[in-house]
Design a protein around this motif. Structure first.
Motif, PDB file in Angstrom:
ATOM      1  N   MET A  40     113.717  16.924 -27.281  1.00 21.13           N
ATOM      2  CA  MET A  40     112.538  16.732 -28.006  1.00 21.13           C
ATOM      3  C   MET A  40     111.460  17.571 -27.579  1.00 21.13           C
ATOM      4  O   MET A  40     111.952  18.558 -26.779  1.00 21.13           O
ATOM      5  N   CYS A  41     111.086  16.246 -28.021  1.00 22.42           N
ATOM      6  CA  CYS A  41     109.974  16.180 -28.725  1.00 22.42           C
ATOM      7  C   CYS A  41     109.268  17.499 -28.333  1.00 22.42           C
ATOM      8  O   CYS A  41     109.160  17.979 -27.347  1.00 22.42           O
ATOM      9  N   TYR A  42     108.623  18.180 -28.641  1.00 24.05           N
ATOM     10  CA  TYR A  42     108.189  19.458 -27.891  1.00 24.05           C
ATOM     11  C   TYR A  42     109.205  20.386 -27.196  1.00 24.05           C
ATOM     12  O   TYR A  42     109.116  20.331 -26.010  1.00 24.05           O
ATOM     13  N   ALA A  43     109.771  20.642 -27.854  1.00 22.70           N
ATOM     14  CA  ALA A  43     110.767  21.834 -27.123  1.00 22.70           C
ATOM     15  C   ALA A  43     109.873  22.925 -26.907  1.00 22.70           C
ATOM     16  O   ALA A  43     108.692  23.258 -27.517  1.00 22.70           O
ATOM     17  N   ILE A  44     110.003  23.810 -25.983  1.00 24.69           N
ATOM     18  CA  ILE A  44     109.061  24.650 -25.618  1.00 24.69           C
ATOM     19  C   ILE A  44     109.602  26.119 -26.222  1.00 24.69           C
ATOM     20  O   ILE A  44     110.780  26.486 -25.806  1.00 24.69           O
ATOM     21  N   PRO A  45     108.791  27.074 -26.952  1.00 20.79           N
ATOM     22  CA  PRO A  45     109.359  28.293 -27.390  1.00 20.79           C
ATOM     23  C   PRO A  45     109.678  29.063 -26.456  1.00 20.79           C
ATOM     24  O   PRO A  45     109.130  29.122 -25.276  1.00 20.79           O
ATOM     25  N   GLY A  46     110.681  29.794 -26.444  1.00 27.67           N
ATOM     26  CA  GLY A  46     111.342  30.808 -25.308  1.00 27.67           C
ATOM     27  C   GLY A  46     111.184  32.136 -26.071  1.00 27.67           C
ATOM     28  O   GLY A  46     111.357  32.237 -27.345  1.00 27.67           O
ATOM     29  N   LYS A  47     110.900  33.263 -25.486  1.00 31.80           N
ATOM     30  CA  LYS A  47     110.744  34.706 -25.986  1.00 31.80           C
ATOM     31  C   LYS A  47     112.023  35.327 -25.628  1.00 31.80           C
ATOM     32  O   LYS A  47     112.490  35.418 -24.526  1.00 31.80           O
ATOM     33  N   VAL A  48     112.457  35.818 -26.769  1.00 32.44           N
ATOM     34  CA  VAL A  48     113.858  36.643 -26.681  1.00 32.44           C
ATOM     35  C   VAL A  48     113.391  37.951 -25.914  1.00 32.44           C
ATOM     36  O   VAL A  48     112.721  38.933 -26.129  1.00 32.44           O
ATOM     37  N   ILE A  49     114.088  38.180 -24.654  1.00 32.10           N
ATOM     38  CA  ILE A  49     113.886  39.193 -23.875  1.00 32.10           C
ATOM     39  C   ILE A  49     115.053  40.100 -23.933  1.00 32.10           C
ATOM     40  O   ILE A  49     114.959  41.389 -23.717  1.00 32.10           O
TER      41      ILE A  49
ATOM     42  N   VAL B 129     111.761  31.415 -30.069  1.00 32.41           N
ATOM     43  CA  VAL B 129     113.005  30.540 -30.287  1.00 32.41           C
ATOM     44  C   VAL B 129     112.577  29.095 -29.901  1.00 32.41           C
ATOM     45  O   VAL B 129     111.926  29.038 -28.673  1.00 32.41           O
ATOM     46  N   TYR B 130     113.236  28.174 -30.395  1.00 36.09           N
ATOM     47  CA  TYR B 130     113.590  26.780 -29.766  1.00 36.09           C
ATOM     48  C   TYR B 130     114.901  26.943 -29.335  1.00 36.09           C
ATOM     49  O   TYR B 130     115.731  26.809 -30.104  1.00 36.09           O
ATOM     50  N   ALA B 131     115.210  26.561 -28.028  1.00 35.66           N
ATOM     51  CA  ALA B 131     116.606  26.153 -27.811  1.00 35.66           C
ATOM     52  C   ALA B 131     116.489  24.754 -27.124  1.00 35.66           C
ATOM     53  O   ALA B 131     115.787  24.305 -26.574  1.00 35.66           O
ATOM     54  N   GLN B 132     117.547  24.180 -27.257  1.00 34.36           N
ATOM     55  CA  GLN B 132     117.851  22.648 -26.837  1.00 34.36           C
ATOM     56  C   GLN B 132     119.289  22.626 -26.171  1.00 34.36           C
ATOM     57  O   GLN B 132     120.169  23.369 -26.984  1.00 34.36           O
ATOM     58  N   GLY B 133     119.301  22.098 -25.016  1.00 33.59           N
ATOM     59  CA  GLY B 133     120.819  22.302 -24.297  1.00 33.59           C
ATOM     60  C   GLY B 133     121.229  23.293 -24.231  1.00 33.59           C
ATOM     61  O   GLY B 133     122.596  23.373 -24.364  1.00 33.59           O
ATOM     62  N   GLY B 134     120.496  24.365 -24.137  1.00 31.81           N
ATOM     63  CA  GLY B 134     121.177  25.830 -23.982  1.00 31.81           C
ATOM     64  C   GLY B 134     121.446  26.391 -25.377  1.00 31.81           C
ATOM     65  O   GLY B 134     122.373  27.416 -25.346  1.00 31.81           O
ATOM     66  N   ILE B 135     121.249  25.886 -26.516  1.00 30.53           N
ATOM     67  CA  ILE B 135     121.801  26.420 -27.688  1.00 30.53           C
ATOM     68  C   ILE B 135     120.331  26.518 -28.403  1.00 30.53           C
ATOM     69  O   ILE B 135     119.419  25.784 -28.677  1.00 30.53           O
TER      70      ILE B 135
END
Ligand code: SAH
Ligand code: SF4
Length: 418
Positions: A1-10, A42-48
């Motif tokens: 969740m709740c609030y996945a942190i956005p990651g920047k595609v590098i 993007v949002y990633a969860q559990g490495g996806i």
């Protein structure tokens, strides 16, 4: 969740996407082949990767979280300071596992819980993923001796949610309640054909980005593959016990090897796998539990989901003695020590047998939590065991209380290590 942190595609290569989180690089898979470019968030969860997010929105969220992470981490460190000297070992042996599980003195148990919590901080920091669970049908073709919704229990009221109901609830959970990881759970209910489940997963995927875990028991591997390709990248399926004899007694007509092979194949295929076992089974020994932990370690689960058996009056295990809170806490701690980097969920059964269960389990080495999103009219009918925690709590109350607790303990409601 709740609030996945956005990651920047590098950067991107054929297999993986590399994301920046506050200066740290993490890898994520993109099985949904979402079109991405460098600099995008993007949002990633559990490495996806489950979704993209607009730059302005992402930057605002990141600004908020950068400050929040520092505050929470400090709190978490303060709470784990001056704890019992932590043992520097990554792969404890079977003998050591048995030794920990044999602890009986209050002081010994308190100490391993503290040690486990310290290991949790060291290995996975204060990341505390919050999963929502939708229990969508309590029909089941199986007769597991421990389970209140087994087919032989004629005393429960059975329900099924429609595909539309489940899909709308999932959409609400993502868009309005901010969940980014959801478990769809049911008895083994073949009323829903493989195609029904596929259309459910597709309809959720088309409406929102979320890591979906299917917890539907033993469907064919072909079915699971189709579900993955439709967008359900997670599977929650416990092996229940590593003791084959116990397994065949408790799950009539089912084979341990079928279950374990399915779990292994799912992992190999790329599923984010949550698995584990039950403790407190009749005739289960400490050696059996040690073997359960070792089997789990060998399966390399992305999330550990285990829990205490809670005897249900309408099952053959009605008169089995419930395990004590101490037995549960020392098992959580032992798992953390045996698999230091694991993500260990506080399951609803844990919360049912311990007062303030989330807090105690999180302080004993667990790090993820589960919140029921099942509609109130069905909640108490999904009766795997009686007096399930949360049945009398509204979803919103549960979320508010859980987030308050996480903040109090210095944990961040995300699957990221800060
Ligand atoms: N039918 C699916 C998913 C629903 S059951 C399956 O069996 O995999 C989910 C989990 O509930 C099971 O894996 C089992 O470990 C747990 N469970 C069932 N009955 C229970 C009980 N009486 N006490 C505690 N956990 C129970
Ligand atoms: Fe069915 Fe799962 Fe319960 Fe077994 S544990 S009876 S498969 S719902």
């Amino acid at each position: 969740m709740c609030y996945a942190i956005p990651g920047k595609v590098i950067s991107l290569d054929a297999k993986l996407v590399y994301l920046d989180y506050f200066g740290k690089t993490r890898k994520a898979a993109n099985p949904g082949r979402i079109l991405l470019s460098i600099g995008e968030y993007v949002y990633a969860q559990g490495g996806i990767i489950v979704d993209t997010i607009r730059k302005e929105e992402a930057e605002q969220i990141l600004k908020f979280w950068k400050r929040r992470f520092t505050e929470l981490k400090k709190k978490d460190r303060d709470l784990t300071k001056n704890l019992w000297k932590e043992k520097q070992t990554n792969r404890i042996s079977r003998k050591e596992i048995i030794n920990f599980l044999s602890f009986e003195k209050k002081e010994e148990i308190t100490n391993i819980c503290k040690m486990a919590n310290k290991l949790r901080l060291k290995n996975i920091s204060n990341a505390s993923c919050v999963h929502g669970i939708i229990e969508f049908s309590n029909y089941c073709i199986n007769d597991c001796a421990y389970c209140g919704i087994r087919k032989s229990n004629a005393k429960i009221y059975r329900y099924r949610m429609t595909i539309e109901e489940i899909s709308s609830l999932a959409e609400y959970a993502v868009k309005k309640l901010n969940f980014r990881a959801l478990v769809l759970q049911s008895g083994e209910d073949f009323y829903y054909s493989d195609d029904d489940l596929l259309s459910l997963v597709r309809s959720i995927r088309d409406k929102c980005g979320v890591l979906l875990f299917m917890s539907i028991g033993e469907r064919s591997f072909e079915c699971y593959k189709k579900l993955f390709n439709a967008g359900a990248y997670g599977a929650l399926i416990r092996f229940e016990t590593s003791n084959e004899f116990l397994y065949s007694k408790l799950r009539p007509g089912k084979k341990f090897s079928d279950r374990i092979n399915l779990i292994k194949k799912l992992k190999e295929f790329g599923f984010v796998v949550a698995t584990g076992f039950l403790i407190g089974l009749p005739d289960q020994t400490i050696e059996n539990i040690a073997n359960d932990i070792l089997l789990m370690r060998s399966l390399k689960p992305d999330m550990v989901s285990f829990g205490p058996l809670i005897p249900h009056p309408e099952t053959p295990l009605a008169s089995v003695k419930k395990i004590s809170p101490e037995e549960l806490l020392k098992t959580i701690a032992t798992i953390r020590i045996a698999i230091p980097q694991s993500h260990i969920a506080v399951t609803t059964a844990m919360e049912t047998i311990i007062e303030n269960g989330k807090r105690h389990c999180l302080m004993a080495g667990a790090n993820s939590i589960m919140i029921s999103l099942t509609p109130s009219e069905y909640k108490n009918k999904y009766e795997l065991y009686p007096n399930k925690f949360g049945d009398n709590l509204s979803t919103k109350e549960n979320i508010v209380q859980s987030l308050k607790l996480l903040y109090e303990l210095g944990r961040a409601p995300t699957d990221l290590v800060s």
